[in-house]
Design a protein around this motif. Sequence first.
Motif, PDB file in Angstrom:
ATOM      1  N   ILE A  19       0.710  -1.290  -0.108  1.00 14.82           N
ATOM      2  CA  ILE A  19      -0.033   0.010   0.079  1.00 14.82           C
ATOM      3  C   ILE A  19       0.824   1.256  -0.008  1.00 14.82           C
ATOM      4  O   ILE A  19       0.299   2.350  -0.139  1.00 14.82           O
ATOM      5  CB  ILE A  19      -0.795   0.105   1.395  1.00 14.82           C
ATOM      6  CG1 ILE A  19      -0.162   0.111   2.778  1.00 14.82           C
ATOM      7  CG2 ILE A  19      -2.102  -1.024   0.925  1.00 14.82           C
ATOM      8  CD1 ILE A  19      -1.130   0.382   3.636  1.00 14.82           C
ATOM      9  N   THR A  25      -2.605  -0.157  -7.675  1.00 13.60           N
ATOM     10  CA  THR A  25      -4.062  -0.575  -7.436  1.00 13.60           C
ATOM     11  C   THR A  25      -4.121  -2.115  -7.439  1.00 13.60           C
ATOM     12  O   THR A  25      -3.243  -2.937  -7.831  1.00 13.60           O
ATOM     13  CB  THR A  25      -5.049  -0.412  -8.951  1.00 13.60           C
ATOM     14  OG1 THR A  25      -4.355  -0.838  -9.830  1.00 13.60           O
ATOM     15  CG2 THR A  25      -4.923   1.261  -8.913  1.00 13.60           C
ATOM     16  N   ASP A  29      -8.158  -4.256  -1.795  1.00 11.37           N
ATOM     17  CA  ASP A  29      -7.559  -2.909  -1.384  1.00 11.37           C
ATOM     18  C   ASP A  29      -7.514  -3.056   0.217  1.00 11.37           C
ATOM     19  O   ASP A  29      -8.260  -2.921   1.310  1.00 11.37           O
ATOM     20  CB  ASP A  29      -8.787  -1.945  -1.509  1.00 11.37           C
ATOM     21  CG  ASP A  29      -8.435  -0.577  -0.944  1.00 11.37           C
ATOM     22  OD1 ASP A  29      -7.391  -0.356  -0.549  1.00 11.37           O
ATOM     23  OD2 ASP A  29      -9.317   0.378  -0.877  1.00 11.37           O
ATOM     24  N   SER A  31      -5.858  -1.288   2.125  1.00  6.34           N
ATOM     25  CA  SER A  31      -5.794  -0.187   2.800  1.00  6.34           C
ATOM     26  C   SER A  31      -7.023   0.336   3.523  1.00  6.34           C
ATOM     27  O   SER A  31      -6.938   1.313   3.850  1.00  6.34           O
ATOM     28  CB  SER A  31      -5.162   1.052   1.805  1.00  6.34           C
ATOM     29  OG  SER A  31      -6.077   1.320   1.088  1.00  6.34           O
TER      30      SER A  31
END
Length: 187
Positions: A19, A25, A29, A31
């Motif tokens: 991250i 990307t 995700d 994060s």
Amino acid sequence: PFKIIYQFGDSLADTGNRIRQSGVTSVFDVSSLPYGMTYFHKPTGRFSNGLLVIDYIAKALHLPLLHPYLETNASFISGVNFAVGGSTALDNSFFYDRNISVPSTNVPLSQQLKWFKKHLKLVSDNRSQCEERLKRALFMMGEIGGNDFSTAFSQGKSIKESRNYVPYVVDAISLAIREVIQFGARI
């Protein structure tokens, strides 16, 4: 007697390098929640909502959890985590030679070793000081290598063809192990 831990690998060992890479990307995700929710109560960049194997090892050795190498202003006195989610054991050129695309953000094991060498220059003034530090260090080389095959499979390479990559992956990991031993790691 371990006082320091060095971790190399991929998402199964990444404590937050992925991250912190610019331009990354991901399908996952890490994060945002739920990643990190159970143990940390916030996202940490781990591909888990709790602790990773390396976290349990650090806790068992009564050492702090490892900071990711790309975390600015982190304390690396007790070690560093060089693992990056999505990393391969093999260099990008291996894949390009076989018409397999890899993300430009791939951090192969060879790059993690470059980070390690850069880190050693920052924490050690000379070779003997470096060797003394590494005598007290635990090295975790992986998990890494799985993404080498999943990348090939995702682009239509057969199991038969991908099976031929096994010696190359093993050699890349073996070379990395030999390299850290040359720097002073103990067997």
